[in-house]
Scaffold this motif. Structure first.
Motif, PDB file in Angstrom:
ATOM      1  N   CYS A 280       0.807  -1.229   0.000  1.00  0.00           N
ATOM      2  CA  CYS A 280       0.000   0.000   0.000  1.00  0.00           C
ATOM      3  C   CYS A 280       0.841   1.280   0.000  1.00  0.00           C
ATOM      4  CB  CYS A 280      -0.929   0.010   1.217  1.00  0.00           C
ATOM      5  SG  CYS A 280      -0.061   0.209   2.787  1.00  0.00           S
TER       6      CYS A 280
ATOM      7  N   CYS B  65      -1.296  -1.656   5.373  1.00  0.00           N
ATOM      8  CA  CYS B  65      -1.452  -3.113   5.169  1.00  0.00           C
ATOM      9  C   CYS B  65      -0.530  -3.949   6.039  1.00  0.00           C
ATOM     10  CB  CYS B  65      -1.258  -3.475   3.700  1.00  0.00           C
ATOM     11  SG  CYS B  65       0.478  -3.494   3.157  1.00  0.00           S
TER      12      CYS B  65
ATOM     13  N   CYS C  52       4.974  -4.580   4.976  1.00  0.00           N
ATOM     14  CA  CYS C  52       6.372  -4.148   4.972  1.00  0.00           C
ATOM     15  C   CYS C  52       6.964  -4.045   6.384  1.00  0.00           C
ATOM     16  CB  CYS C  52       6.467  -2.792   4.293  1.00  0.00           C
ATOM     17  SG  CYS C  52       5.655  -1.496   5.259  1.00  0.00           S
TER      18      CYS C  52
ATOM     19  N   CYS D  30       7.462   1.378   4.898  1.00  0.00           N
ATOM     20  CA  CYS D  30       7.029   2.302   3.827  1.00  0.00           C
ATOM     21  C   CYS D  30       6.747   3.693   4.383  1.00  0.00           C
ATOM     22  CB  CYS D  30       5.796   1.758   3.111  1.00  0.00           C
ATOM     23  SG  CYS D  30       4.300   1.767   4.118  1.00  0.00           S
TER      24      CYS D  30
HETATM   25  S1  FES Z   1       3.399  -1.341   2.242  1.00  0.00           S
HETATM   26 FE1  FES Z   1       1.504  -1.410   3.324  1.00  0.00          FE
HETATM   27  S2  FES Z   1       2.048  -0.737   5.330  1.00  0.00           S
HETATM   28 FE2  FES Z   1       3.856  -0.543   4.176  1.00  0.00          FE
END
Ligand code: FES
Ligand code: FES
Length: 158
Positions: A38, A43, A46, A58
């Motif tokens: 995301c 989500c 990562c 992220c």
């Molecule tokens: S890619 Fe989804 S929380 Fe980091």
């Protein structure tokens, strides 16, 4: 600029661009066990441990965590010597497509280090930022309970 992290126990140096997020730096340097989806912090795919706490890479600037200790799923066990939480995820069928698995396992690993006797509510709360489109979470919750039992039985949380 250059940054240094303690990556899964070893010191590593990385070149980074201004404003670059940790997820991109680590994946570019081969840590592809960290998944990106995301890029909004919602989500949990990562997630890694940064100084022992699960964080989304992220939403973390690479420069901000210069000098930090970073642990990915590969830092807590191997295929031949899995940690109890990794073993339990496989045994309970909690790994399906596997995309969410590294982030969820690292989050569960941190929970069990902090709280060896989590209730089902504690588990749900801990992984509520790790989205899974495959399992419906039932197998994951079972796996975390099972890992807690393995740890009580004397297995190491490593
Ligand atoms: S890619 Fe989804 S929380 Fe980091
Ligand atoms: S196992 Fe597929 S998203 Fe969780």
């Amino acid at each position: 600029m250059k940054v240094k992290y303690i990556m899964n126990g070893g010191i590593k140096e990385f070149d980074i661009q201004p404003g670059e997020v940790l997820l991109d730096v680590l994946r570019r340097n081969g840590y592809t066990e960290i998944k990106g989806n995301c890029y909004m912090g919602t989500c949990g795919a990562c997630a890694v441990l940064i100084n022992g706490t699960p964080k989304t890479t992220c939403t973390t600037l690479a420069a901000q965590v210069d000098g930090a200790e970073i642990t990915t799923i590969k830092g807590i066990g191997t295929i031949t010597n899995p940690s109890p939480i990794q073993k339990a995820f496989v045994e309970k069928g909690a790994v399906q497509c596997g995309f969410c698995t590294p982030g969820t396992i690292i989050t569960a690993y941190a929970l069990l280090r902090k709280n060896p006797n989590p209730t089902e509510e504690d588990i749900k709360k801990a992984i509520d930022g790790n989205l899974c489109r495959c399992t419906g979470y039932v197998q994951q919750i079972e796996a975390i309970k099972s890992a807690a039992e393995l740890l009580k039985g004397g297995e190491n949380n490593e």
